[in-house]
Design a protein around this motif. Structure first.
Motif, PDB file in Angstrom:
ATOM      1  N   GLY A 209       0.793  -1.219   0.000  1.00  0.00           N
ATOM      2  CA  GLY A 209       0.000   0.000   0.000  1.00  0.00           C
ATOM      3  C   GLY A 209       0.820   1.261   0.000  1.00  0.00           C
ATOM      4  O   GLY A 209       0.350   2.328  -0.415  1.00  0.00           O
ATOM      5  N   PHE A 210       2.068   1.183   0.446  1.00  0.00           N
ATOM      6  CA  PHE A 210       2.925   2.355   0.556  1.00  0.00           C
ATOM      7  C   PHE A 210       3.681   2.642  -0.734  1.00  0.00           C
ATOM      8  O   PHE A 210       3.769   3.793  -1.177  1.00  0.00           O
ATOM      9  N   LEU A 211       4.218   1.603  -1.376  1.00  0.00           N
ATOM     10  CA  LEU A 211       5.105   1.793  -2.517  1.00  0.00           C
ATOM     11  C   LEU A 211       4.479   1.455  -3.864  1.00  0.00           C
ATOM     12  O   LEU A 211       4.751   2.129  -4.858  1.00  0.00           O
ATOM     13  N   VAL A 212       3.675   0.408  -3.914  1.00  0.00           N
ATOM     14  CA  VAL A 212       3.209  -0.086  -5.216  1.00  0.00           C
ATOM     15  C   VAL A 212       2.372   0.944  -5.973  1.00  0.00           C
ATOM     16  O   VAL A 212       2.576   1.125  -7.176  1.00  0.00           O
ATOM     17  N   PRO A 213       1.398   1.646  -5.356  1.00  0.00           N
ATOM     18  CA  PRO A 213       0.624   2.617  -6.140  1.00  0.00           C
ATOM     19  C   PRO A 213       1.475   3.674  -6.841  1.00  0.00           C
ATOM     20  O   PRO A 213       1.325   3.870  -8.052  1.00  0.00           O
ATOM     21  N   PRO A 214       2.390   4.387  -6.152  1.00  0.00           N
ATOM     22  CA  PRO A 214       3.195   5.373  -6.894  1.00  0.00           C
ATOM     23  C   PRO A 214       4.120   4.748  -7.924  1.00  0.00           C
ATOM     24  O   PRO A 214       4.367   5.354  -8.969  1.00  0.00           O
ATOM     25  N   VAL A 215       4.637   3.539  -7.655  1.00  0.00           N
ATOM     26  CA  VAL A 215       5.483   2.876  -8.652  1.00  0.00           C
ATOM     27  C   VAL A 215       4.681   2.571  -9.914  1.00  0.00           C
ATOM     28  O   VAL A 215       5.146   2.796 -11.044  1.00  0.00           O
ATOM     29  N   LEU A 216       3.448   2.086  -9.748  1.00  0.00           N
ATOM     30  CA  LEU A 216       2.618   1.764 -10.908  1.00  0.00           C
ATOM     31  C   LEU A 216       2.194   3.037 -11.637  1.00  0.00           C
ATOM     32  O   LEU A 216       2.076   3.038 -12.869  1.00  0.00           O
ATOM     33  N   VAL A 217       1.956   4.110 -10.912  1.00  0.00           N
ATOM     34  CA  VAL A 217       1.622   5.382 -11.563  1.00  0.00           C
ATOM     35  C   VAL A 217       2.790   5.876 -12.409  1.00  0.00           C
ATOM     36  O   VAL A 217       2.608   6.351 -13.542  1.00  0.00           O
TER      37      VAL A 217
END
Length: 430
Positions: A209-217
Motif C-alpha cells: 500500500g505504501f510503494l506499489v501505487p506510486p510505482v505503478l503510476v
C-alpha cells in the motif's frame, strides 16, 4: 493529346493536398481514427505497449513487493567482546523477523561484504562491552547501514536499535537490582515515559500500500508517454503519398485533426490501463481506501491529458524520433523519486523541485494520497487539479511553434526524399 476527365482533376487536387469540401470535420476525424487503428495493427511494438507490456509490468512490480514487509535482511555481526551479553544481543537480532545476523571475524571483511551488497548493515560489539556496562562506563556499539537503499536502510536502522535497546534494558535492570533498587522501581527508572506509535493509514506497515501505487503510476506515465511519442514520430517517416478519403501523409496536412485522432484513440486505451491499476490495488487486493475511485479516475484523466500536451510540445520542438524518445524518457524516468513518497520534496535542490513540477505524476500523486488516505471529496480534489494550469498554457505555444517549425521539417524531408530517389538537385546559380 490526352483528354483529362473531371475525375482526374479531382484526383490531382487530392494529391496536391486540397481537402474536398464534401468531407466534414467529423468524417475526417473518423477517417483519421481508422488510419491510426490500421497503423496500430501493423506496429507490433505499439500493440505491445497498449496490451501485454503494461499487464506484465503491473503484475511483476506487485510480485516484487508482495511480501508486504522486507524480512530476513542480512546484517553483519562483528563480535569483539565474545561475552554472554554480546551473544544475547545477537539472539535479540535473530529474533527480529527483519534482520538475519551473520557472523564476521573482523570489521574489514564485514565492510567488504556491505560494499558487495551481501549485507545491508554492520553491528560491531566492542571489546570489554559487558565489563564497561557493569562498571558504569558507556561503551559504544557501532551500527552502520547502507543508506543507498533508502527504505532498507531506514528499516534496518530502526529495527536494530529496537532489538539492541530491548537487550540492553534487561542488562540495565539487572545492574539496578544489584545496586539495591526495588524491583517495582526498576521499570520506572528504565522507562519513565512509555510511547505508542500507531500508523494511521498503514497499520501493518505494508509496503504494497505504501510503494506499489506510486510505482505503478510512474510506470503508467512512462508507457503513456511512449505510446503518444511513437504515434507522433510515425508521422515523420511516412512518405507523402495519397491515402483514402483524401488524407495526405504530409506532416503539416491536417496536423491538428491527426493529433486529435490520436488523443481520441489512445486516451480510452490508457484510461483502461489506469482503471485496471486502481481495480487491482483497491478492489482485488483490498488495500485500504478512504475515498472514491471515481475521483481518482478523474485525476488520472487530467494527468493523462497533461502527459499528451507535454509530449506534443517536445515533439513540435525537436521533430526527431530519437531525440523525442530520449528526451521524454530522461524527463519521465525519475518520476517515482520526485513524487515525495520516499523522500521529502522540500529537501530537494531547487532544480529538482522545478523538474518535479514538470512531471504530471507529481501533481496526480497529491490527489491520490488525499483520496486514498484522507477520503478527500471533490472540492479538495478540484483544487489540487488546478495545479495543472501550466500544461494548459503549453497549448498556445504548441500551436505557434507548429506553425513555425513543422513546415521547415516538411521541406527538409522533401529534399531528403528527392536526393534518395536519385533526382539531381540544381546547382547554385542555375
Amino acid at each position: 493529346m490526352t483528354e483529362r476527365t473531371p475525375h482526374a482533376n479531382a484526383a490531382d487536387k487530392i494529391k496536391g493536398g486540397t481537402q474536398p469540401s464534401s468531407i466534414s470535420f467529423m468524417a475526417l476525424l473518423i477517417a483519421l481514427v481508422r488510419r491510426e487503428l490500421r497503423a496500430l495493427w501493423h506496429d507490433p511494438w505499439q500493440l505491445a505497449l497498449i496490451s501485454y507490456i503494461p499487464l506484465l509490468g503491473i503484475l511483476c512490480l506487485w510480485w516484487l513487493f508482495s511480501a508486504g514487509l522486507p524480512r530476513q535482511l542480512p546484517v553483519a555481526i562483528v563480535d569483539q567482546d565474545h561475552s554472554q551479553l554480546s551473544r544475547m544481543l545477537t539472539r535479540q537480532l535473530k529474533a527480529n523477523p527483519v534482520t538475519d545476523p551473520q557472523s564476521f571475524t573482523d570489521l574489514s571483511s564485514a565492510i567488504s561484504a556491505m560494499q558487495q551488497a551481501k549485507v545491508y548493515a554492520i553491528v560491531v560489539f566492542p571489546y570489554d562491552m559487558k565489563k564497561d556496562l557493569l562498571t558504569g562506563h558507556k561503551p559504544t556499539i557501532d551500527v552502520r547501514y547502507n543508506s543507498q537503499f533508502l527504505l532498507v536502510g531506514k528499516l534496518l536502522s530502526s529495527q536494530i536499535q529496537l532489538s539492541l535497546g530491548d537487550g540492553l534494558l534487561h542488562v540495565a535492570g539487572l545492574k539496578q537490582l544489584a545496586n539495591g533498587t526495588p524491583k517495582s522501581q526498576v521499570a520506572v527508572n528504565l522507562s519513565p515515559v512509555k510511547s505508542q506509535t500507531t500508523a494511521l493509514f498503514n497499520r501493518n506497515n505494508n509496503y504494497i500500500g505504501f510503494l506499489v501505487p506510486p510505482v505503478l503510476v510512474a510506470l503508467w506515465q512512462l508507457l503513456s508517454m511512449l505510446v503518444m511519442a511513437n504515434s507522433l514520430n510515425r508521422e515523420l517517416h511516412l512518405a507523402p503519398t495519397n491515402q483514402n478519403n483524401g488524407i495526405v501523409n504530409t506532416l503539416t496536412e491536417h496536423f491538428w485533426p491527426k493529433v486529435l485522432a490520436k488523443v481520441v484513440l489512445f486516451t480510452p486505451i490508457l484510461m483502461l490501463q489506469g482503471s485496471f491499476i486502481l481495480a487491482w490495488l483497491y478492489l482485488y487486493l483490498a488495500l485500504p481506501m478512504a475515498g472514491s475511485l471515481a475521483l481518482l479516475l478523474v485525476a488520472q484523466l487530467v494527468m493523462l491529458l497533461a502527459v499528451w500536451s507535454l509530449v506534443l510540445f517536445i515533439f513540435v520542438v525537436m521533430r526527431d524520433s530519437a531525440r523525442v524518445i530520449s528526451f521524454c524518457t530522461a524527463l519521465f524516468a525519475p518520476a517515482f523519486a520526485f513524487m515525495g513518497i520516499t523522500f521529502p520534496t522540500h529537501d530537494m535542490p531547487q532544480l529538482a523541485q522545478w523538474w518535479r513540477l514538470i512531471m504530471p505524476s507529481s501533481h496526480y500523486i497529491e490527489s491520490h494520497v488525499s483520496v486514498v488516505s484522507y477520503g478527500a471529496a471533490w472540492p479538495s480534489v478540484a483544487g489540487q487539479l488546478s495545479s495543472y494550469w501550466g500544461f494548459i498554457c503549453l497549448l498556445p505555444f504548441i500551436y505557434l511553434l507548429s506553425r513555425q517549425l513543422l513546415p521547415s521539417t516538411v521541406s527538409a524531408n522533401n529534399v531528403v526524399a528527392v536526393v534518395d530517389s536519385g533526382v539531381a538537385l540544381p546547382a547554385k546559380g542555375q
